[in-house]
Design a protein around this motif. Structure first.
Motif, PDB file in Angstrom:
ATOM      1  N   GLN A  43       0.816  -1.203   0.000  1.00 45.02           N
ATOM      2  CA  GLN A  43       0.000   0.000   0.000  1.00 45.02           C
ATOM      3  C   GLN A  43       0.859   1.265   0.000  1.00 45.02           C
ATOM      4  N   PHE A  44       0.260   2.321  -0.538  1.00 46.71           N
ATOM      5  CA  PHE A  44       0.852   3.648  -0.447  1.00 46.71           C
ATOM      6  C   PHE A  44       0.344   4.293   0.842  1.00 46.71           C
ATOM      7  N   LEU A  45       1.211   4.981   1.544  1.00 45.14           N
ATOM      8  CA  LEU A  45       0.749   5.766   2.673  1.00 45.14           C
ATOM      9  C   LEU A  45       1.585   7.036   2.775  1.00 45.14           C
ATOM     10  N   ALA A  46       0.966   8.097   3.285  1.00 40.97           N
ATOM     11  CA  ALA A  46       1.633   9.387   3.388  1.00 40.97           C
ATOM     12  C   ALA A  46       1.654   9.836   4.844  1.00 40.97           C
ATOM     13  N   SER A  47       2.635  10.663   5.178  1.00 40.91           N
ATOM     14  CA  SER A  47       2.725  11.157   6.539  1.00 40.91           C
ATOM     15  C   SER A  47       3.546  12.439   6.594  1.00 40.91           C
ATOM     16  N   HIS A  48       3.195  13.289   7.554  1.00 43.80           N
ATOM     17  CA  HIS A  48       4.010  14.461   7.870  1.00 43.80           C
ATOM     18  C   HIS A  48       4.748  14.266   9.193  1.00 43.80           C
ATOM     19  N   LEU A  49       4.682  13.079   9.774  1.00 42.24           N
ATOM     20  CA  LEU A  49       5.277  12.874  11.091  1.00 42.24           C
ATOM     21  C   LEU A  49       6.783  13.117  11.081  1.00 42.24           C
ATOM     22  N   PRO A  50       7.298  13.749  12.129  1.00 43.85           N
ATOM     23  CA  PRO A  50       8.752  13.889  12.230  1.00 43.85           C
ATOM     24  C   PRO A  50       9.397  12.535  12.488  1.00 43.85           C
ATOM     25  N   PHE A  51      10.674  12.474  12.238  1.00 42.93           N
ATOM     26  CA  PHE A  51      11.448  11.239  12.314  1.00 42.93           C
ATOM     27  C   PHE A  51      11.267  10.523  13.655  1.00 42.93           C
ATOM     28  N   HIS A  52      11.340  11.261  14.755  1.00 41.55           N
ATOM     29  CA  HIS A  52      11.352  10.616  16.071  1.00 41.55           C
ATOM     30  C   HIS A  52       9.982  10.059  16.481  1.00 41.55           C
ATOM     31  N   LEU A  53       8.909  10.456  15.791  1.00 43.21           N
ATOM     32  CA  LEU A  53       7.584   9.928  16.114  1.00 43.21           C
ATOM     33  C   LEU A  53       7.137   8.841  15.139  1.00 43.21           C
TER      34      LEU A  53
END
Length: 285
Positions: A94-104
């Protein structure tokens, strides 16, 4: 309309469509599979454009998928309430997108072979685009002026926190074979070669006609007219009538907004925060 953010571990998130419970579950429990493709970015860095490109590559240039399914269902946002529910139910690649920072980010990513594409953009343009986005949507706190938003941005008091910390965190992954770094600037300057680079990274082969279709149907003008991609089908409780995710689609728009003093102040912070990173990593002045 809301006057604040949802705060999670010291970082601000949108209030509408997000919850601490889901973000915590994503960070601690979500499993990224080897066959997944993960798109990561700081907000307003070109992620919707890249999603459209990925979808068209996947369909070999056929436009049926991008014209019939909302962009947030095609490539769900991992940390959003709706996106998390969609991704939990899906099986297979699956494709998924995120804006989460690296540490989270879910720790499963760092031991997987999942393909990761990180797209970045000149932070001055990110700031201006973020200002208009936050002014014309009701997801979280609205700035009273660009001057106020400028201050918030440098303080990291915008959705997902500090642009500088986001970039610094994800740059630590840049030498991995399963990570592709892209920039909004290079994608705009030479979209064909960038799309070819993405295809090569994903192991996808397109014939010339399919590549042309990907190129043409992911263009700014075509995306702007596609109601499944420009977010105009979102309810008016979330966005104003003037809002479209495709606002200008240009590089350097910050020059039309920053004062000389703001540009100098931004450059000073940039130089302090990005010390140690080679300038050739970032294709902006």
């Amino acid at each position: 309309m809301t006057d604040d953010y949802l705060w999670f571990e010291g970082l601000p998130f949108h209030v509408l469509g997000f919850s601490s419970k889901v973000i915590k579950e994503v960070c601690t429990k979500f499993v990224i599979k080897d066959e997944d493709t993960v798109l990561v970015s700081f907000p307003k860095s070109g992620s919707h454009w890249l999603i459209e490109i990925l979808c068209l590559i996947h369909s070999k240039g056929n436009t049926m998928w991008i014209q019939s399914v909302p962009i947030w269902e095609r490539v769900p946002w991992l940390e959003s309430d709706e996106g998390y529910e969609l991704l939990k139910e899906r099986e297979g690649p699956q494709f998924l997108a995120s804006h989460l920072p690296f540490h989270l980010f879910p720790k499963s990513l760092f031991t997987s072979k999942a393909k990761v594409i990180y797209i970045m953009r000149n932070p001055k343009d990110v700031l201006v685009s973020g200002y208009y986005h936050q002014t014309l949507t009701n997801f979280s706190k609205k700035p009273e002026s660009l001057k106020q938003y400028f201050k918030w941005f440098l303080q990291g008091h915008v959705p997902y926190g500090s642009w500088f910390e986001h970039i610094r965190g994800w740059m630590s992954m840049r030498d991995r074979e399963n990570v592709l770094l892209l920039s909004y600037e290079k994608l705009q300057k030479d979209p064909r070669s960038t799309i070819e680079k993405i295809c090569q990274f994903l192991g996808k082969k397109l014939n010339p006609e399919e590549l042309d279709s990907v190129l043409n149907n992911s263009s700014f003008q075509v995306m702007k007219q596609n109601k499944m991609s420009n977010l105009e089908i979102l309810p008016e409780t979330l966005i104003s009538k003037e809002f479209k995710i495709t606002r200008k689609g240009i590089c350097g728009d910050w020059k039309n907004h920053f004062t000389v003093a703001q540009a100098e102040a931004f450059d000073k912070v940039y130089q302090e925060k990005m010390v140690g990173f080679p300038k050739e990593l970032f294709p902006w002045e």
